[in-house]
Design a protein around this motif. Structure first.
Motif, PDB file in Angstrom:
ATOM      1  N   SER A 199      13.577  -9.546  21.083  1.00  0.00           N
ATOM      2  CA  SER A 199      13.518  -8.333  20.630  1.00  0.00           C
ATOM      3  C   SER A 199      12.504  -7.518  20.586  1.00  0.00           C
ATOM      4  O   SER A 199      11.457  -7.706  20.323  1.00  0.00           O
ATOM      5  CB  SER A 199      13.928  -8.552  18.842  1.00  0.00           C
ATOM      6  N   LEU A 213       9.693 -11.475  19.202  1.00  0.00           N
ATOM      7  CA  LEU A 213       9.604  -9.891  18.896  1.00  0.00           C
ATOM      8  C   LEU A 213       8.417  -9.427  19.676  1.00  0.00           C
ATOM      9  O   LEU A 213       7.232  -9.851  19.427  1.00  0.00           O
ATOM     10  CB  LEU A 213       9.515  -9.842  17.484  1.00  0.00           C
ATOM     11  N   ILE A 260      10.619  -6.260   8.303  1.00  0.00           N
ATOM     12  CA  ILE A 260      11.500  -6.640   8.984  1.00  0.00           C
ATOM     13  C   ILE A 260      11.625  -8.156   9.482  1.00  0.00           C
ATOM     14  O   ILE A 260      10.749  -8.651   9.121  1.00  0.00           O
ATOM     15  CB  ILE A 260      11.003  -5.914  10.525  1.00  0.00           C
ATOM     16  N   GLU A 261      12.850  -8.569   9.627  1.00  0.00           N
ATOM     17  CA  GLU A 261      13.123  -9.906  10.047  1.00  0.00           C
ATOM     18  C   GLU A 261      13.673 -10.280  10.995  1.00  0.00           C
ATOM     19  O   GLU A 261      14.863  -9.538  11.444  1.00  0.00           O
ATOM     20  CB  GLU A 261      13.933 -10.713   8.718  1.00  0.00           C
ATOM     21  N   VAL A 262      13.396 -10.867  12.228  1.00  0.00           N
ATOM     22  CA  VAL A 262      13.947 -11.127  13.299  1.00  0.00           C
ATOM     23  C   VAL A 262      14.277 -12.325  13.544  1.00  0.00           C
ATOM     24  O   VAL A 262      13.808 -13.355  13.125  1.00  0.00           O
ATOM     25  CB  VAL A 262      13.004 -10.672  14.429  1.00  0.00           C
ATOM     26  N   LEU A 281      11.346  -3.813  18.901  1.00  0.00           N
ATOM     27  CA  LEU A 281      11.314  -2.886  18.205  1.00  0.00           C
ATOM     28  C   LEU A 281       9.917  -1.808  18.320  1.00  0.00           C
ATOM     29  O   LEU A 281       8.902  -2.394  18.327  1.00  0.00           O
ATOM     30  CB  LEU A 281      11.363  -3.420  16.684  1.00  0.00           C
ATOM     31  N   ALA A 284      16.216  -5.344   7.768  1.00  0.00           N
ATOM     32  CA  ALA A 284      15.025  -4.279   7.623  1.00  0.00           C
ATOM     33  C   ALA A 284      15.170  -3.656   6.422  1.00  0.00           C
ATOM     34  O   ALA A 284      16.309  -2.987   5.991  1.00  0.00           O
ATOM     35  CB  ALA A 284      15.171  -3.203   9.053  1.00  0.00           C
ATOM     36  N   PRO A 300      15.262   0.072  17.639  1.00  0.00           N
ATOM     37  CA  PRO A 300      15.451  -0.796  18.620  1.00  0.00           C
ATOM     38  C   PRO A 300      15.200  -0.153  20.172  1.00  0.00           C
ATOM     39  O   PRO A 300      15.426   0.993  20.410  1.00  0.00           O
ATOM     40  CB  PRO A 300      16.812  -1.523  18.988  1.00  0.00           C
ATOM     41  N   LEU A 338      17.326  -7.906  15.368  1.00  0.00           N
ATOM     42  CA  LEU A 338      17.045  -7.520  13.966  1.00  0.00           C
ATOM     43  C   LEU A 338      17.730  -7.928  12.871  1.00  0.00           C
ATOM     44  O   LEU A 338      18.893  -7.509  13.006  1.00  0.00           O
ATOM     45  CB  LEU A 338      16.802  -5.966  14.033  1.00  0.00           C
ATOM     46  N   ARG A 339      17.201  -9.408  12.268  1.00  0.00           N
ATOM     47  CA  ARG A 339      18.438  -9.630  10.979  1.00  0.00           C
ATOM     48  C   ARG A 339      18.332  -8.796  10.011  1.00  0.00           C
ATOM     49  O   ARG A 339      19.276  -8.397   9.039  1.00  0.00           O
ATOM     50  CB  ARG A 339      17.908 -10.966  10.744  1.00  0.00           C
ATOM     51  N   ILE A 391      12.402   2.419  11.942  1.00  0.00           N
ATOM     52  CA  ILE A 391      12.170   1.158  12.927  1.00  0.00           C
ATOM     53  C   ILE A 391      13.351   1.324  13.929  1.00  0.00           C
ATOM     54  O   ILE A 391      14.575   1.820  13.671  1.00  0.00           O
ATOM     55  CB  ILE A 391      12.441  -0.240  12.182  1.00  0.00           C
TER      56      ILE A 391
END
Length: 265
Positions: free
Chosen positions: A41, A70, A7-9, A43, A21, A31, A18-19, A29
């Motif tokens: 964020s 996050l 994952i990339e936030v 998650l 996943a 939200p 969340l940019r 995953i």
């Protein structure tokens, strides 16, 4: 089975989201912070598997981009099932400048003959704050499996500018370690570790004193809180119930998280 979660936030205009996943079975995953107003964020890591099985390898990668916040959550207690072999988990977290990352998962329940090794590596840059915890139970106490697991290990390493600033290694081998002895669990059945570290040069003395007083209110536990050489602290608790520790760790997380939310706003 090798299972992957990436994952990339990212942060934009004060909002973390969340940019990107990528997951494979059994991961999902989700939200869970849709009604939060702090811009962070939230998650939850979910799984379609009832627990970790022999031969499982979990690969978790988290990238928190600059200024993002996050809070990662777990779905439920993590069960480590009976194993002929072993299972493992690797979690790599990259925290870019000005980020916050918090992960306070549910307790781990190792079943009889389970062998599990976990390695968490966290790379933290300037102006960041990190919260991470772990609770290991004795196993399925009511099924007569107290300390019947074979091997449990969790290694945590935190790097700041590629320099190791924190290393914590929890290793429990009931077959060769006198867990009831002085210096180990001393008659308790559950162990909890809570780590907080920041690279913002915040003064933590008042917070350490506050949490120490809160710890004094817990019943039937033994505890300690230590200031780290890096800017942070570690709370350790020995007790007889995972839920008690988990609830307390969540309270500590909430205090630290809400403080940062106020500062961010």
């Amino acid at each position: 089975m090798v299972s992957t979660l990436k994952i990339e936030v990212e942060e934009r205009d004060g909002e973390s989201f969340l940019r990107d996943a990528y997951v494979t079975q059994p991961f999902r995953i989700m939200p869970v912070g849709q009604y939060k107003s702090d811009g962070a964020s939230y998650l939850m890591i979910m799984s379609s598997s009832p627990g970790i099985l022999s031969g499982d390898v979990y690969d978790i990668q988290v990238n928190v981009k600059e200024k993002a916040r996050l809070q990662l959550q777990s779905q439920s207690y993590q069960r480590l099932f009976n194993m002929d072999g072993s299972a493992s988990q690797i979690m790599n977290v990259k925290m870019e400048k000005g980020t916050s990352f918090s992960y306070v998962p549910h307790p781990v329940v190792p079943h009889e003959d389970s062998t599990f090794k976990s390695h968490n590596k966290i790379y933290i840059e300037d102006d960041c704050d990190l919260t991470i915890s772990e609770i290991i139970t004795c196993g399925r106490k009511h099924h007569g499996e107290t300390f019947k697991y074979a091997h449990f290990q969790n290694l945590l390493e935190v790097f700041h500018h590629d320099r190791l600033v924190l290393k914590d290694n929890v290793l429990l081998r009931p077959d060769i370690m006198p867990l009831a002895a002085m210096g180990l669990l001393e008659g308790f059945t559950h162990q909890g570790t809570f780590v907080y570290l920041n690279t913002k040069d915040d003064d933590l003395e008042d917070r350490i004193e506050y949490f120490f007083k809160e710890l004094e209110g817990l019943e039937n536990v033994s505890f300690g809180i230590s200031k780290l050489e890096a800017n942070g602290f570690v709370i350790r608790i020995l007790g007889h119930g995972g839920e008690q520790m988990f609830d307390f760790f969540r309270k500590v997380q909430d205090v630290l998280w809400e403080e940062k939310a106020v500062i961010q706003i």
